[in-house]
Design a protein around this motif. Structure first.
Motif, short mmCIF file in Angstrom:
data_model
loop_
_atom_site.label_atom_id
_atom_site.label_comp_id
_atom_site.label_asym_id
_atom_site.label_seq_id
_atom_site.Cartn_x
_atom_site.Cartn_y
_atom_site.Cartn_z
N PRO A 143 0.83 -1.21 0.00
CA PRO A 143 0.00 0.00 0.00
C PRO A 143 0.86 1.27 0.00
O PRO A 143 1.99 1.27 0.50
N LYS A 144 0.33 2.34 -0.56
CA LYS A 144 1.06 3.62 -0.65
C LYS A 144 1.57 4.10 0.70
O LYS A 144 2.60 4.75 0.78
N GLN A 162 5.17 3.14 1.24
CA GLN A 162 6.01 3.28 0.05
C GLN A 162 7.49 3.46 0.39
O GLN A 162 8.36 2.90 -0.27
N ASP A 216 10.35 1.05 -0.89
CA ASP A 216 11.46 1.53 -1.70
C ASP A 216 12.80 1.08 -1.12
O ASP A 216 13.71 0.70 -1.87
#
Length: 128
Positions: free
Chosen positions: A42-43, A46, A50
């Motif tokens: 999910p964002k 992030q 990453d």
């Protein structure tokens, strides 16, 4: 590489399952599986994704891509110092082309008494 297995949270909310799957894949030296797992993060997670993605790319010897992702994380509160260090390591395979940038980044870390990777940076700097 960090000990990714140590960061796996058994009590993590289900929204973090993909992160835990990626961490486990990295701990098991399966970077391609980690990248697959990170497609479903999910964002809200992030930055964590990453960081794991950069390590997976590094393990797959996609150093330039890894360095680019680490660079995006350089100002992260959680991962900034680690990202700065691992970005240098990701640039090392292209030392002939990246020497000036590597030396500049190493010096910045080596001169920072509070940097988590100061000792390692000084050691690498001496070796160059």
């Amino acid at each position: 590489a960090p000990n990714f297995a140590a960061d796996i949270r058994g009590d993590a909310p289900t929204t973090q399952d993909a992160l835990n799957d990626a961490r486990q894949a990295l701990a098991d030296h399966r970077p391609a599986d980690a990248l697959d797992a990170l497609q479903n993060v999910p964002k809200a997670y992030q930055t964590d994704a990453d960081y794991l993605r950069a390590h997976a790319l590094f393990a797959l010897k996609k150093y330039q891509q890894s360095a680019s992702v680490f660079e995006q994380l350089n100002s992260s509160v959680r991962y900034g110092e680690a990202a700065q260090w691992f970005q240098i390591l990701a640039l090392m395979p292209n030392f002939d082309r990246e020497a000036a940038q590597i030396r500049r980044r190493l010096k910045k870390i080596a001169d920072d008494d509070g940097h988590t990777f100061q000792r390692e940076a000084k050691q690498l700097e001496k070796g160059l």
